[in-house]
Design a protein around this motif. Structure first.
Motif, short mmCIF file in Angstrom:
data_model
loop_
_atom_site.label_atom_id
_atom_site.label_comp_id
_atom_site.label_asym_id
_atom_site.label_seq_id
_atom_site.Cartn_x
_atom_site.Cartn_y
_atom_site.Cartn_z
N HIS A 19 0.31 -1.84 0.12
CA HIS A 19 0.23 0.30 0.02
C HIS A 19 0.95 1.12 0.45
O HIS A 19 0.89 2.27 -0.09
CB HIS A 19 -1.22 0.08 1.74
CG HIS A 19 -1.75 -0.92 1.53
ND1 HIS A 19 -2.51 -2.44 1.44
CD2 HIS A 19 -3.23 -1.10 0.07
CE1 HIS A 19 -3.34 -2.57 1.25
NE2 HIS A 19 -3.63 -1.82 0.67
N GLY A 20 2.01 1.22 0.31
CA GLY A 20 2.97 2.57 0.09
C GLY A 20 2.88 2.84 1.53
O GLY A 20 3.19 2.41 2.49
N THR A 21 3.69 4.35 1.42
CA THR A 21 4.31 5.75 2.72
C THR A 21 2.95 6.41 3.10
O THR A 21 1.76 6.40 2.36
CB THR A 21 5.18 6.20 2.19
OG1 THR A 21 6.47 5.60 1.42
CG2 THR A 21 5.64 7.23 3.26
N CYS A 22 2.91 6.03 4.23
CA CYS A 22 1.91 7.28 5.05
C CYS A 22 1.46 8.20 4.82
O CYS A 22 3.20 8.97 4.92
CB CYS A 22 1.66 6.69 6.39
SG CYS A 22 0.90 7.61 7.53
N ILE A 23 1.72 9.14 4.01
CA ILE A 23 0.93 10.27 4.46
C ILE A 23 0.00 11.11 4.62
O ILE A 23 -0.96 10.62 4.83
CB ILE A 23 1.45 10.93 2.73
CG1 ILE A 23 0.40 10.47 1.44
CG2 ILE A 23 2.89 10.49 2.01
CD1 ILE A 23 0.26 11.45 0.38
N PHE A 24 0.19 12.57 5.32
CA PHE A 24 -0.31 13.34 5.60
C PHE A 24 -0.59 14.81 4.94
O PHE A 24 0.70 15.43 4.54
CB PHE A 24 -0.24 13.93 7.37
CG PHE A 24 -0.76 12.75 8.19
CD1 PHE A 24 -2.56 11.94 8.56
CD2 PHE A 24 -0.03 11.23 8.14
CE1 PHE A 24 -2.12 11.70 9.85
CE2 PHE A 24 -0.69 10.92 8.95
CZ PHE A 24 -1.73 10.69 10.04
N LEU A 25 -1.38 15.28 4.59
CA LEU A 25 -1.50 16.32 3.20
C LEU A 25 -2.48 17.63 4.23
O LEU A 25 -3.50 17.32 4.28
CB LEU A 25 -2.05 16.37 1.52
CG LEU A 25 -1.12 15.00 1.10
CD1 LEU A 25 -1.81 14.59 -0.41
CD2 LEU A 25 0.36 15.35 0.98
N GLY A 26 -2.37 18.83 4.30
CA GLY A 26 -2.57 19.93 4.51
C GLY A 26 -3.59 20.41 3.23
O GLY A 26 -2.77 20.77 2.69
N LEU A 27 -4.34 21.18 3.57
CA LEU A 27 -5.48 21.42 2.15
C LEU A 27 -5.88 22.38 2.18
O LEU A 27 -6.75 22.66 3.58
CB LEU A 27 -6.46 20.29 1.63
CG LEU A 27 -5.86 19.01 0.51
CD1 LEU A 27 -5.12 18.92 1.39
CD2 LEU A 27 -7.00 18.84 -0.41
N GLY A 28 -5.70 23.58 1.94
CA GLY A 28 -6.42 25.00 1.61
C GLY A 28 -6.77 25.64 0.81
O GLY A 28 -6.64 25.24 -0.35
N THR A 29 -7.62 26.45 0.74
CA THR A 29 -8.42 27.50 -0.20
C THR A 29 -9.24 28.32 0.81
O THR A 29 -9.87 28.53 1.59
CB THR A 29 -9.31 26.15 -1.09
OG1 THR A 29 -10.00 27.64 -2.21
CG2 THR A 29 -10.64 25.77 -0.75
N ASN A 30 -9.23 29.70 -0.31
CA ASN A 30 -9.92 30.92 -0.16
C ASN A 30 -10.77 31.39 -1.49
O ASN A 30 -10.93 32.50 -1.20
CB ASN A 30 -8.93 31.76 0.73
CG ASN A 30 -8.51 32.75 -0.27
OD1 ASN A 30 -7.61 32.20 -1.08
ND2 ASN A 30 -7.95 34.12 0.64
N PHE A 31 -10.47 30.59 -2.35
CA PHE A 31 -11.56 31.13 -3.69
C PHE A 31 -12.17 29.67 -4.45
O PHE A 31 -11.47 28.43 -3.91
CB PHE A 31 -10.30 31.71 -3.93
CG PHE A 31 -10.73 32.04 -5.90
CD1 PHE A 31 -11.60 33.37 -6.25
CD2 PHE A 31 -10.72 30.96 -6.63
CE1 PHE A 31 -11.90 33.20 -6.98
CE2 PHE A 31 -11.62 31.39 -7.61
CZ PHE A 31 -12.08 32.27 -8.24
N ASP A 32 -13.82 30.04 -4.26
CA ASP A 32 -14.65 28.74 -4.66
C ASP A 32 -14.07 27.54 -4.07
O ASP A 32 -13.75 26.96 -4.49
CB ASP A 32 -13.93 29.07 -6.36
CG ASP A 32 -15.82 28.20 -6.70
OD1 ASP A 32 -16.37 27.75 -6.19
OD2 ASP A 32 -15.02 27.92 -8.39
N ARG A 33 -14.04 27.80 -2.38
CA ARG A 33 -14.01 27.25 -2.03
C ARG A 33 -14.23 25.62 -1.47
O ARG A 33 -13.14 24.93 -1.77
CB ARG A 33 -14.28 27.76 -0.27
CG ARG A 33 -13.59 29.08 0.42
CD ARG A 33 -13.15 29.41 1.26
NE ARG A 33 -14.42 29.39 1.81
CZ ARG A 33 -15.18 29.76 3.54
NH1 ARG A 33 -14.05 30.08 4.14
NH2 ARG A 33 -16.48 29.52 3.79
#
Length: 188
Positions: A19-33
């Motif tokens: 299954h591969g490597t465990c990752i954590f991503l942060g997502l953010g948006t302030n336009f057409d959110r």
């Protein structure tokens, strides 16, 4: 019985490797959110394995102002190497309309690699874990929600413990109906 247990553990370990490597991503948006979060999550879901999302939180923009952001943290697994993943995430941002310099401070999507496996340090310009994890409530709160017992490799504290220690008087709040932005029924 002992042989069965060994086989089960061995099979589990091989599945983890597959299954591969465990990752954590942060997502953010302030336009057409909402639309930009859903678009980014659909691309991530089609290219990563075992994708899970935190709740979505709203926070004020940092720095030069701009509209409030929607933020969340994503857990997934990937078979991509670190540099390959980082380059691919930049392509996802571009595909979702991200511009390097926007005079109106509108960010269609920002995707930050917070953690990649157990890596700790600087890897060709990629700092892991990302400092934002312990510096910003809009990263730490959703990370502590999705991985409360996961331990920060530098501090030795769990994300739940770090969140409890952080001053919570920052401008961040869970949005109502946030889980409905991207549900398993929308996945391809």
């Amino acid at each position: 019985m002992r042989r069965l247990l060994v086989v089960m553990v061995t099979d589990f370990k091989s599945q983890m490797t597959m299954h591969g490597t465990c990752i954590f991503l942060g997502l953010g948006t302030n336009f057409d959110r909402e639309a930009n979060l859903v678009a980014a999550l659909q691309i991530l879901d089609s290219n990563l394995q075992d994708l899970h999302c935190s709740n979505v939180y709203e926070s004020l923009a940092i720095g030069d102002g701009g509209e409030p952001f929607l933020n969340l943290v994503v857990y997934a697994r990937t078979s991509m190497e670190l540099q390959e993943l980082n380059a691919w995430l930049k392509l996802v941002e571009t595909a979702c309309g991200r511009q390097i310099k926007d005079p109106r401070n509108q960010i269609s999507i920002d995707i930050d690699l917070l953690l990649y496996g157990d890596l700790n340090g600087n890897f060709d310009g990629i700092e892991l874990p990302r400092a934002d994890v312990v510096n910003y409530a809009f990263v730490l709160r959703p990370l502590s929600e999705i991985a409360p017992d996961h331990v920060h490799p530098q501090s030795g504290f769990s994300y739940a413990e770090l969140w409890c220690a952080m001053q919570r008087d920052t401008a961040i709040g869970k949005t109502s109906g946030a889980c409905a932005l991207f549900t398993s029924s929308e996945r391809a």
